[in-house]
Design a protein around this motif. Structure first.
Motif, PDB file in Angstrom:
ATOM      1  N   TYR A 348       0.832  -1.197   0.000  1.00  0.00           N
ATOM      2  CA  TYR A 348       0.000   0.000   0.000  1.00  0.00           C
ATOM      3  C   TYR A 348       0.870   1.252   0.000  1.00  0.00           C
ATOM      4  O   TYR A 348       2.055   1.219   0.369  1.00  0.00           O
ATOM      5  N   TYR A 349       0.263   2.355  -0.416  1.00  0.00           N
ATOM      6  CA  TYR A 349       0.949   3.659  -0.419  1.00  0.00           C
ATOM      7  C   TYR A 349      -0.066   4.745  -0.097  1.00  0.00           C
ATOM      8  O   TYR A 349      -1.196   4.727  -0.586  1.00  0.00           O
ATOM      9  N   HIS A 350       0.354   5.700   0.721  1.00  0.00           N
ATOM     10  CA  HIS A 350      -0.515   6.814   1.114  1.00  0.00           C
ATOM     11  C   HIS A 350       0.282   8.117   1.090  1.00  0.00           C
ATOM     12  O   HIS A 350       1.393   8.181   1.613  1.00  0.00           O
ATOM     13  N   LYS A 351      -0.303   9.133   0.459  1.00  0.00           N
ATOM     14  CA  LYS A 351       0.286  10.476   0.454  1.00  0.00           C
ATOM     15  C   LYS A 351      -0.767  11.462   0.912  1.00  0.00           C
ATOM     16  O   LYS A 351      -1.908  11.439   0.431  1.00  0.00           O
ATOM     17  N   ASP A 352      -0.382  12.329   1.841  1.00  0.00           N
ATOM     18  CA  ASP A 352      -1.285  13.359   2.345  1.00  0.00           C
ATOM     19  C   ASP A 352      -0.616  14.719   2.242  1.00  0.00           C
ATOM     20  O   ASP A 352       0.562  14.878   2.584  1.00  0.00           O
ATOM     21  N   ASP A 353      -1.366  15.694   1.743  1.00  0.00           N
ATOM     22  CA  ASP A 353      -0.928  17.092   1.703  1.00  0.00           C
ATOM     23  C   ASP A 353      -2.029  17.905   2.369  1.00  0.00           C
ATOM     24  O   ASP A 353      -3.143  17.992   1.848  1.00  0.00           O
ATOM     25  N   GLY A 354      -1.743  18.458   3.543  1.00  0.00           N
ATOM     26  CA  GLY A 354      -2.800  19.122   4.288  1.00  0.00           C
ATOM     27  C   GLY A 354      -2.338  20.355   5.015  1.00  0.00           C
ATOM     28  O   GLY A 354      -1.134  20.619   5.156  1.00  0.00           O
ATOM     29  N   ALA A 355      -3.323  21.120   5.473  1.00  0.00           N
ATOM     30  CA  ALA A 355      -3.025  22.319   6.250  1.00  0.00           C
ATOM     31  C   ALA A 355      -4.162  22.589   7.210  1.00  0.00           C
ATOM     32  O   ALA A 355      -5.345  22.439   6.861  1.00  0.00           O
ATOM     33  N   GLY A 356      -3.812  22.957   8.430  1.00  0.00           N
ATOM     34  CA  GLY A 356      -4.772  23.480   9.383  1.00  0.00           C
ATOM     35  C   GLY A 356      -4.560  24.977   9.476  1.00  0.00           C
ATOM     36  O   GLY A 356      -3.438  25.437   9.738  1.00  0.00           O
ATOM     37  N   VAL A 357      -5.599  25.761   9.243  1.00  0.00           N
ATOM     38  CA  VAL A 357      -5.470  27.209   9.095  1.00  0.00           C
ATOM     39  C   VAL A 357      -6.311  27.918  10.150  1.00  0.00           C
ATOM     40  O   VAL A 357      -7.464  27.549  10.386  1.00  0.00           O
ATOM     41  N   VAL A 358      -5.722  28.935  10.786  1.00  0.00           N
ATOM     42  CA  VAL A 358      -6.436  29.775  11.748  1.00  0.00           C
ATOM     43  C   VAL A 358      -6.093  31.233  11.459  1.00  0.00           C
ATOM     44  O   VAL A 358      -4.909  31.603  11.456  1.00  0.00           O
ATOM     45  N   ALA A 359      -7.116  32.043  11.199  1.00  0.00           N
ATOM     46  CA  ALA A 359      -6.932  33.490  11.063  1.00  0.00           C
ATOM     47  C   ALA A 359      -7.357  34.113  12.377  1.00  0.00           C
ATOM     48  O   ALA A 359      -8.557  34.245  12.656  1.00  0.00           O
ATOM     49  N   GLY A 360      -6.388  34.482  13.214  1.00  0.00           N
ATOM     50  CA  GLY A 360      -6.674  34.966  14.553  1.00  0.00           C
ATOM     51  C   GLY A 360      -5.991  36.281  14.861  1.00  0.00           C
ATOM     52  O   GLY A 360      -5.077  36.716  14.143  1.00  0.00           O
ATOM     53  N   PRO A 361      -6.402  36.940  15.943  1.00  0.00           N
ATOM     54  CA  PRO A 361      -5.828  38.223  16.326  1.00  0.00           C
ATOM     55  C   PRO A 361      -4.329  38.115  16.615  1.00  0.00           C
ATOM     56  O   PRO A 361      -3.861  37.111  17.153  1.00  0.00           O
ATOM     57  N   ILE A 362      -3.602  39.162  16.280  1.00  0.00           N
ATOM     58  CA  ILE A 362      -2.146  39.138  16.460  1.00  0.00           C
ATOM     59  C   ILE A 362      -1.752  39.298  17.924  1.00  0.00           C
ATOM     60  O   ILE A 362      -0.601  39.010  18.293  1.00  0.00           O
ATOM     61  N   GLY A 363      -2.674  39.741  18.775  1.00  0.00           N
ATOM     62  CA  GLY A 363      -2.300  40.034  20.155  1.00  0.00           C
ATOM     63  C   GLY A 363      -2.566  38.909  21.128  1.00  0.00           C
ATOM     64  O   GLY A 363      -2.538  39.126  22.341  1.00  0.00           O
ATOM     65  N   VAL A 364      -2.813  37.679  20.640  1.00  0.00           N
ATOM     66  CA  VAL A 364      -3.154  36.579  21.529  1.00  0.00           C
ATOM     67  C   VAL A 364      -2.227  35.396  21.273  1.00  0.00           C
ATOM     68  O   VAL A 364      -1.429  35.388  20.334  1.00  0.00           O
ATOM     69  N   ALA A 365      -2.379  34.374  22.108  1.00  0.00           N
ATOM     70  CA  ALA A 365      -1.646  33.112  21.963  1.00  0.00           C
ATOM     71  C   ALA A 365      -0.134  33.307  21.950  1.00  0.00           C
ATOM     72  O   ALA A 365       0.597  32.558  21.311  1.00  0.00           O
ATOM     73  N   GLY A 366       0.330  34.329  22.659  1.00  0.00           N
ATOM     74  CA  GLY A 366       1.767  34.532  22.781  1.00  0.00           C
ATOM     75  C   GLY A 366       2.442  35.071  21.541  1.00  0.00           C
ATOM     76  O   GLY A 366       3.683  35.096  21.473  1.00  0.00           O
ATOM     77  N   LEU A 367       1.663  35.514  20.556  1.00  0.00           N
ATOM     78  CA  LEU A 367       2.280  35.978  19.312  1.00  0.00           C
ATOM     79  C   LEU A 367       3.148  37.219  19.490  1.00  0.00           C
ATOM     80  O   LEU A 367       4.225  37.304  18.880  1.00  0.00           O
ATOM     81  N   PRO A 368       2.747  38.227  20.286  1.00  0.00           N
ATOM     82  CA  PRO A 368       3.633  39.390  20.436  1.00  0.00           C
ATOM     83  C   PRO A 368       5.013  39.011  20.953  1.00  0.00           C
ATOM     84  O   PRO A 368       6.027  39.507  20.439  1.00  0.00           O
ATOM     85  N   GLY A 369       5.070  38.113  21.949  1.00  0.00           N
ATOM     86  CA  GLY A 369       6.374  37.701  22.450  1.00  0.00           C
ATOM     87  C   GLY A 369       7.168  36.919  21.431  1.00  0.00           C
ATOM     88  O   GLY A 369       8.388  37.072  21.312  1.00  0.00           O
ATOM     89  N   LEU A 370       6.477  36.058  20.678  1.00  0.00           N
ATOM     90  CA  LEU A 370       7.159  35.263  19.661  1.00  0.00           C
ATOM     91  C   LEU A 370       7.722  36.139  18.552  1.00  0.00           C
ATOM     92  O   LEU A 370       8.891  36.026  18.178  1.00  0.00           O
ATOM     93  N   PHE A 371       6.908  37.059  18.047  1.00  0.00           N
ATOM     94  CA  PHE A 371       7.351  37.852  16.913  1.00  0.00           C
ATOM     95  C   PHE A 371       8.286  38.985  17.300  1.00  0.00           C
ATOM     96  O   PHE A 371       8.953  39.562  16.439  1.00  0.00           O
ATOM     97  N   SER A 372       8.338  39.313  18.582  1.00  0.00           N
ATOM     98  CA  SER A 372       9.305  40.331  19.003  1.00  0.00           C
ATOM     99  C   SER A 372      10.730  39.835  18.800  1.00  0.00           C
ATOM    100  O   SER A 372      11.659  40.636  18.664  1.00  0.00           O
ATOM    101  N   VAL A 373      10.885  38.503  18.758  1.00  0.00           N
ATOM    102  CA  VAL A 373      12.210  37.936  18.502  1.00  0.00           C
ATOM    103  C   VAL A 373      12.590  38.094  17.039  1.00  0.00           C
ATOM    104  O   VAL A 373      13.734  38.431  16.699  1.00  0.00           O
ATOM    105  N   TYR A 374      11.606  37.861  16.137  1.00  0.00           N
ATOM    106  CA  TYR A 374      11.890  37.891  14.702  1.00  0.00           C
ATOM    107  C   TYR A 374      11.682  39.277  14.096  1.00  0.00           C
ATOM    108  O   TYR A 374      12.301  39.611  13.080  1.00  0.00           O
TER     109      TYR A 374
END
Length: 451
Positions: A348-374
């Motif tokens: 057997y052979y299986h190939k998967d190409d997928g994405a989980g996508v979330v369009a969310g506010p930039i000020g939550v989920a630790g994003l300000p701290g994460l992006f302050s590095v980059y």
């Protein structure tokens, strides 16, 4: 327009080897085990001949040093629940099984919850015609869901074996039992069928199948297509996709050759949570996604992109979706070596190409701290398109292939079986962020990409 892209990557490379052998003795428990094996094998045999749709479901229970019960649901029992239902959802009619998800067909995987006699869905083993389907976790790295592996209307039966895990199952997660899905074989007579389901909110499910009937020397085949779409229950988005199945079977004195191919492409805007915010008195306490009202999404955030303080962690995203494209194929030959002796070999052979996508506010989920590095000392709102939102993706890639070999021998009331399972799996998951342009916002049906 400024293009923003950040990537975190996780790679997996796994190699599975499973060797199994068992022998039934002379005791009564062993005879019961043989009966269970025969019952499960019967569900997997060719069912092209007419079947009594009114026959009761067969349940076999045994007691030994280990306890296992096996229940087989036929195609007709599954489709009675709802035409096109997920084979896993059909199991909710059985004792000890709890299944919940956010859509009537049981297809939405982000919100899926399955328990069998106290074992969670990730502790069970799953196969389709013997092909391992992985542990069914959302964001899976080693398989795919049964409804993506085969069109529901092409399912012949689904067998739930609850209790102790079975060594003969090609799975690394079957601690508390197995769920085996079997696809139907081509019909012996030529014919075509079309099924159409319609409902409110432009719900539509179209299934078509063509059977060639018997041709050549013991050959038969079918081809089927599916288009499915339905509205998300609490916001205006369309869930669904397209699927294609093809199966070829050749029977001869030497044995049975089976070729199977499945293509599945789906997009499912996911449901947000139902929550209760402290101090909130209005009902119902739901905070669905804001899509497709982009104006409301912009007004929901402060000028700097912050969510309302009263919402706390129960803030609202603009949208979220699961995108999955799968290719699954196998070739199997069941050889008749002699009276009571069979040798099945399957690749057997299986190939998967997928994405989980979330369009969310930039000020939550630790994003300000994460992006302050980059992006130190930069305006994140401006960097991510001036909307106050960022599009985060988890992008999956699975390439796995394997080999299964099972030798069975019946000697009187005894059944001997030895098996081999080899699988090589190369998988990766990338976490990326993209801009959500205030002048050109994306939707759940778009696949974010590097420009």
């Amino acid at each position: 327009m400024m293009t923003t892209h950040l990537t975190l990557a996780l790679r997996r490379h796994s190699f599975h080897v499973l060797l199994g052998a068992c022998a039934a003795g002379l005791s009564l428990p062993a005879l019961a085990q043989t009966a269970v094996a025969a019952a499960v094998a019967s569900a997997a045999t060719d069912m092209a001949a007419p079947v009594d749709d009114n026959a009761p479901m067969a349940t076999v229970e045994i007691s030994s040093r280990k306890t296992r019960s096996s229940v087989a649901l036929s195609k007709n029992e599954i489709q009675k629940i709802l035409p096109g239902t997920n084979p896993l959802k059909a199991l909710q009619t059985l004792p000890g099984v709890s299944f919940q998800t956010a859509d009537p067909w049981g297809n939405n995987e982000q919100n899926l919850s399955l328990f069998v006699h106290g074992f969670s869905g990730q502790q069970l083993g799953y196969t389709m015609d013997g092909v391992p389907l992985g542990d069914q976790q959302y964001g899976n790295y080693n398989g795919l869901s049964p409804q993506r592996a085969v069109i529901s209307e092409n399912v012949r039966s689904v067998v739930l074996s609850s209790g102790a895990g079975d060594l003969a199952t090609a799975s690394t997660s079957n601690l508390g039992g197995t769920v085996e899905t079997y696809s139907s074989d081509p019909l012996a007579t030529q014919g075509a069928s079309v099924q159409q389901t319609v409902g409110s909110h432009r719900t539509s499910r179209t299934f078509a199948r063509y059977d060639t009937g018997a041709f050549g020397d013991g050959s038969s085949a079918y081809f089927s297509i599916l288009h499915h779409e339905a509205r998300a229950w609490d916001f205006d988005a369309r869930q669904g996709g397209d699927q294609f199945n093809a199966k070829y079977v050749n029977r001869s004195e030497a044995g049975k050759l089976t070729l199977f191919f499945n293509y599945s492409d789906k997009i499912e805007p996911n449901e947000d949570s139902t929550v209760h915010v402290a101090g909130e008195t209005s009902a119902p306490y739901t905070r669905p996604f804001l899509y497709p009202d982009f104006k409301a999404a912009l007004n929901y955030l402060s000028p700097t992109g912050a969510t309302p303080a009263a919402d706390g962690n129960n803030y609202r995203n603009y949208y979220s979706d699961a995108q999955r494209t799968d290719y699954l194929a196998y070739a199997k030959f069941d050889a008749n070596l002699g009276e009571g002796t069979t040798w099945a070999n399957q690749v057997y052979y299986h190939k998967d190409d997928g994405a989980g996508v979330v369009a969310g506010p930039i000020g939550v989920a630790g994003l300000p701290g994460l992006f302050s590095v980059y992006y130190p000392k930069q305006n994140l709102k401006q960097v991510f398109g001036n909307s106050g939102y960022a599009v985060r993706t988890t992008e999956y890639d699975i390439k796995r292939g394997g080999f299964l070999s099972t030798l069975r021998k019946e000697i009187g009331n005894h059944q001997l079986e030895a098996g081999l399972w080899l699988e090589q799996n190369r998988s990766s998951a990338y976490r990326r962020w993209y801009a959500l342009d205030v002048n050109n916002p994306t939707s759940p049906y778009d696949r974010p990409a590097i420009l």
